[in-house]
Motif scaffolding. Structure first.
Motif, PDB file in Angstrom:
ATOM      1  N   ARG A 396       2.483   4.003   4.841  1.00  0.00           N
ATOM      2  CA  ARG A 396       2.160   2.892   5.736  1.00  0.00           C
ATOM      3  C   ARG A 396       0.729   3.071   6.227  1.00  0.00           C
ATOM      4  O   ARG A 396       0.319   4.203   6.536  1.00  0.00           O
ATOM      5  CB  ARG A 396       3.118   2.864   6.923  1.00  0.00           C
ATOM      6  CG  ARG A 396       3.229   1.512   7.614  1.00  0.00           C
ATOM      7  CD  ARG A 396       4.281   1.552   8.711  1.00  0.00           C
ATOM      8  NE  ARG A 396       4.615   0.216   9.170  1.00  0.00           N
ATOM      9  CZ  ARG A 396       5.357  -0.047  10.229  1.00  0.00           C
ATOM     10  NH1 ARG A 396       5.860   0.941  10.946  1.00  0.00           N
ATOM     11  NH2 ARG A 396       5.628  -1.292  10.585  1.00  0.00           N
ATOM     12  N   ARG A 397      -0.018   1.990   6.292  1.00  0.00           N
ATOM     13  CA  ARG A 397      -1.382   2.079   6.800  1.00  0.00           C
ATOM     14  C   ARG A 397      -1.822   0.725   7.347  1.00  0.00           C
ATOM     15  O   ARG A 397      -1.286  -0.316   6.947  1.00  0.00           O
ATOM     16  CB  ARG A 397      -2.351   2.563   5.721  1.00  0.00           C
ATOM     17  CG  ARG A 397      -2.502   1.670   4.506  1.00  0.00           C
ATOM     18  CD  ARG A 397      -3.475   2.318   3.529  1.00  0.00           C
ATOM     19  NE  ARG A 397      -3.535   1.661   2.246  1.00  0.00           N
ATOM     20  CZ  ARG A 397      -4.305   0.613   1.952  1.00  0.00           C
ATOM     21  NH1 ARG A 397      -5.089   0.105   2.896  1.00  0.00           N
ATOM     22  NH2 ARG A 397      -4.309   0.092   0.752  1.00  0.00           N
ATOM     23  N   PRO A 398      -2.814   0.735   8.233  1.00  0.00           N
ATOM     24  CA  PRO A 398      -3.309  -0.525   8.788  1.00  0.00           C
ATOM     25  C   PRO A 398      -4.141  -1.275   7.757  1.00  0.00           C
ATOM     26  O   PRO A 398      -4.697  -0.696   6.828  1.00  0.00           O
ATOM     27  CB  PRO A 398      -4.167  -0.079   9.969  1.00  0.00           C
ATOM     28  CG  PRO A 398      -4.596   1.307   9.629  1.00  0.00           C
ATOM     29  CD  PRO A 398      -3.477   1.898   8.835  1.00  0.00           C
ATOM     30  N   GLY A 399      -4.214  -2.572   7.953  1.00  0.00           N
ATOM     31  CA  GLY A 399      -4.996  -3.404   7.047  1.00  0.00           C
ATOM     32  C   GLY A 399      -4.537  -4.838   7.120  1.00  0.00           C
ATOM     33  O   GLY A 399      -3.933  -5.274   8.108  1.00  0.00           O
ATOM     34  N   GLY A 406      -2.298  -5.921  10.346  1.00  0.00           N
ATOM     35  CA  GLY A 406      -1.089  -5.248  10.788  1.00  0.00           C
ATOM     36  C   GLY A 406      -0.998  -3.862  10.203  1.00  0.00           C
ATOM     37  O   GLY A 406      -1.939  -3.344   9.600  1.00  0.00           O
ATOM     38  N   LEU A 407       0.165  -3.253  10.398  1.00  0.00           N
ATOM     39  CA  LEU A 407       0.477  -1.943   9.850  1.00  0.00           C
ATOM     40  C   LEU A 407       1.480  -2.180   8.730  1.00  0.00           C
ATOM     41  O   LEU A 407       2.633  -2.515   8.982  1.00  0.00           O
ATOM     42  CB  LEU A 407       1.062  -1.052  10.944  1.00  0.00           C
ATOM     43  CG  LEU A 407       1.191   0.446  10.660  1.00  0.00           C
ATOM     44  CD1 LEU A 407      -0.163   1.062  10.351  1.00  0.00           C
ATOM     45  CD2 LEU A 407       1.841   1.154  11.850  1.00  0.00           C
ATOM     46  N   TRP A 408       1.044  -1.997   7.485  1.00  0.00           N
ATOM     47  CA  TRP A 408       1.821  -2.467   6.339  1.00  0.00           C
ATOM     48  C   TRP A 408       2.329  -1.305   5.490  1.00  0.00           C
ATOM     49  O   TRP A 408       1.711  -0.249   5.406  1.00  0.00           O
ATOM     50  CB  TRP A 408       0.973  -3.404   5.471  1.00  0.00           C
ATOM     51  CG  TRP A 408       0.442  -4.581   6.229  1.00  0.00           C
ATOM     52  CD1 TRP A 408      -0.842  -4.798   6.609  1.00  0.00           C
ATOM     53  CD2 TRP A 408       1.203  -5.703   6.709  1.00  0.00           C
ATOM     54  NE1 TRP A 408      -0.942  -5.982   7.298  1.00  0.00           N
ATOM     55  CE2 TRP A 408       0.302  -6.562   7.376  1.00  0.00           C
ATOM     56  CE3 TRP A 408       2.546  -6.062   6.650  1.00  0.00           C
ATOM     57  CZ2 TRP A 408       0.703  -7.751   7.976  1.00  0.00           C
ATOM     58  CZ3 TRP A 408       2.952  -7.252   7.244  1.00  0.00           C
ATOM     59  CH2 TRP A 408       2.034  -8.077   7.895  1.00  0.00           C
ATOM     60  N   ASN A 412       2.616   4.120  -3.409  1.00  0.00           N
ATOM     61  CA  ASN A 412       1.593   4.940  -4.079  1.00  0.00           C
ATOM     62  C   ASN A 412       0.201   4.630  -3.542  1.00  0.00           C
ATOM     63  O   ASN A 412      -0.785   4.581  -4.278  1.00  0.00           O
ATOM     64  CB  ASN A 412       1.647   4.740  -5.592  1.00  0.00           C
ATOM     65  CG  ASN A 412       2.944   5.268  -6.194  1.00  0.00           C
ATOM     66  OD1 ASN A 412       3.769   5.852  -5.487  1.00  0.00           O
ATOM     67  ND2 ASN A 412       3.138   5.071  -7.481  1.00  0.00           N
ATOM     68  N   GLY A 413       0.131   4.379  -2.225  1.00  0.00           N
ATOM     69  CA  GLY A 413      -1.136   4.136  -1.559  1.00  0.00           C
ATOM     70  C   GLY A 413      -1.637   2.719  -1.646  1.00  0.00           C
ATOM     71  O   GLY A 413      -2.692   2.396  -1.095  1.00  0.00           O
ATOM     72  N   HIS A 414      -0.905   1.832  -2.302  1.00  0.00           N
ATOM     73  CA  HIS A 414      -1.344   0.451  -2.502  1.00  0.00           C
ATOM     74  C   HIS A 414      -0.468  -0.504  -1.701  1.00  0.00           C
ATOM     75  O   HIS A 414       0.753  -0.336  -1.622  1.00  0.00           O
ATOM     76  CB  HIS A 414      -1.263   0.069  -3.987  1.00  0.00           C
ATOM     77  CG  HIS A 414      -2.203   0.830  -4.858  1.00  0.00           C
ATOM     78  ND1 HIS A 414      -3.396   0.311  -5.309  1.00  0.00           N
ATOM     79  CD2 HIS A 414      -2.138   2.090  -5.367  1.00  0.00           C
ATOM     80  CE1 HIS A 414      -4.014   1.207  -6.054  1.00  0.00           C
ATOM     81  NE2 HIS A 414      -3.265   2.301  -6.110  1.00  0.00           N
TER      82      HIS A 414
END
Length: 529
Positions: A396-399, A406-408, A412-414
């Motif tokens: 999960r990461r912001p973007g 949001g935090l999505w 595999n990092g995508h």
């Protein structure tokens, strides 16, 4: 008005005026301090502009690249992951859904149907409506029904039966489909809008035909705007097994914050004579894991996700049932009855003779561990000789996702739709490692296949073969699973916490050479999640 004060030392008449400059005199420039200040202000503005651009340009790029096309081919989304195997010549991912490739055989998901001829052994019509309705316990819900009720009718069949279901959309404005959760149907019968069919519009219908190949407990639900339609009640149960005394279906669902068993809040009753060996088929249709179990007697876990457990032993522990998962619990009904508890005793199903009031109690804190439960048995293939090896890393990461900050979820990092498309060929032995560092648990559901669990967090499975189609992967957990690619098609592989899927935690398992004529979005308004 006060007159302005005149200067006390006016300029002499023969003096050069202060605002004029003789032709032979060069006007003095700004002093050193004034010049330096102007340069500093200029550099400051440039630095500020640079900072703004340094922030806005990447944000604009991230925003633009996050946009999901208004219409897209699900066979072309993301990037191809061949599991460590070089792509077969001509099988490059993303070229017109592979339909335009010369010199190779391709097949459309629309052709991967069930039997087109033959008289069905089970022939039902299911009609979906958007309406207010009453639960079996009397509360009013504004949601969706199947044939006027929710849950919809339970479909029963035997192994070998040809099942035909005519699905009619009477008033579900976003369209709807029926997905046969856990039944490994041919791909065209899978019921996923934009992938295996178009959503059925209001006034439309769609016919599903497939053979009942595997006994077990399953359920059906819409796979169009499913995070809304399933939550609102567009689902039902399907059991492939002969009807027998003591066979009890318990579908658990939450409507508007009211958790129910078979549409009833509180406690309800299933009349089963004492001494009967009861099989309680528990289905979790909600979005989160739920602890269930029988109290008043010990029981056996005899099947998980429609697959029998080998050598089950009596237990009294609770069972952690993932969202979308099913478990069959077996016990001999005591004279005073027994009780299925779902979460807390406030929601339970009494199973016993009419009028019985079996004991009510909280479930034990311990849970059945399928990694060690039961006894080993052959699985029919060797995972050590896998043709494909995949990583499915959940994070999960912001973007931005489709332009929304949001935090999505990531795979595999995508972020979706730039996620891996897991590519296989028919007959492959597939091994997949699913790891989760996202901060939340995810019930991962693979369509069209059942996988066997090999290990959890590096600890090898030693009990009965643990076959599953809906696997709860907790935060900071890692599972190894394996399966045989024996059902060609384009198959969703997603989180069955359905809001998570709608937030991007979904991808596909795709067989090489498969195409689809369907599109997500566009004029058909297909929205599989």
């Amino acid at each position: 008005m006060t007159e302005p004060k005149q200067p006390s030392d006016p300029t002499p008449a023969d003096a050069t005026p202060a605002d004029s400059t003789p032709a032979d005199v060069t006007p003095a420039g700004p002093g050193p301090e004034q010049a330096g200040g102007g340069k500093k202000r200029g550099w400051g503005r440039l630095v500020a502009l640079g900072v703004i651009l340094a922030v806005l340009v990447p944000l604009g790029y991230l925003w633009a690249t996050s946009l999901v096309p208004g219409e897209y081919n699900p066979a072309e989304m993301g990037y191809a992951d061949y599991g460590g195997v070089p792509a077969t010549p001509g099988h490059d991912h993303g070229t017109a859904g592979m339909a335009g490739m010369a010199g190779m055989n391709s097949m459309s998901v629309a052709d991967l149907t069930g039997p087109k001829t033959g008289i069905p052994n089970v022939n039902v019509t299911l009609t979906a409506r958007k309406q207010k309705f009453q639960l079996a316990s009397g509360e009013t819900v504004d949601g969706y029904t199947v044939n006027g009720t929710s849950p919809g009718p339970t479909i029963r069949a035997r192994v070998g039966d040809l099942i035909q279901v005519t699905f009619v959309n009477e008033s579900v404005k976003d369209g709807a489909t029926l997905h046969w959760h856990g039944i490994d149907v041919p791909n065209a019968e899978d019921g996923v809008a934009g992938v295996t069919q178009d959503a059925v519009p209001v006034g439309g219908k769609h016919v599903y035909r497939f053979k009942a190949e595997q006994a077990g407990t399953y359920w059906y639900h819409s796979h169009q705007v499913s995070s809304d339609e399933v939550k609102g009640g567009l689902f039902g149960s399907i059991v492939i097994a002969p009807t027998a005394p003591g066979d009890v279906v318990a579908a658990i669902h939450t409507y508007d914050g009211k958790r129910t068993i078979n549409g009833r809040t509180g406690t309800s009753q299933a009349d089963v004579p004492p001494g009967t060996t009861a099989r309680v088929r528990v289905i979790n249709t909600d979005n989160a894991i739920l602890r269930v179990g029988l109290v008043g007697t010990s029981y056996k876990v005899v099947a998980v996700d429609g697959r029998d457990v080998h050598g089950p032993a009596p237990v009294t522990d609770a069972y952690a049932l993932p969202a979308g998962g099913r478990v069959d619990l077996e016990a001999v009904v005591p004279a005073g009855g027994m009780r299925l508890v779902a979460g807390t005793p406030a929601l339970s199903l009494a199973i016993g003779p009419p009028g019985s009031n079996p004991p009510s109690a909280n479930l034990p804190t311990d849970t059945v561990d399928l990694l060690t439960y039961g006894t080993p048995a052959p699985i029919g293939f060797d995972p050590g000789k896998a043709n494909r090896n995949f990583q499915y890393r959940i994070g999960r990461r912001p973007g931005f996702l489709d332009g929304v900050p949001g935090l999505w979820w990531t795979i595999n990092g995508h972020k979706f739709p730039d996620v891996p498309m897991f590519m296989v060929a028919e007959g492959d032995v597939v091994r997949m490692t699913i790891s989760n560092t996202s901060g939340q648990a995810h019930p991962m559901h693979l369509h069209g296949h059942h996988a066997v669990v090999l290990s959890r967090n590096g600890v090898r499975a030693t009990g009965s073969p643990w076959w599953t189609d809906t696997l709860e992967v907790g935060n900071k957990e890692t599972y190894e699973i394996a399966f045989v690619a024996d059902n060609p098609g384009l198959w969703m592989d997603h989180c069955h916490n359905l809001p998570h899927a709608s937030q991007g935690l979904m991808t596909h398992l795709m067989y090489e050479g498969i195409t689809t004529p369907y599109r997500v979005g566009g004029s058909t308004n297909n929205k599989p999640e």
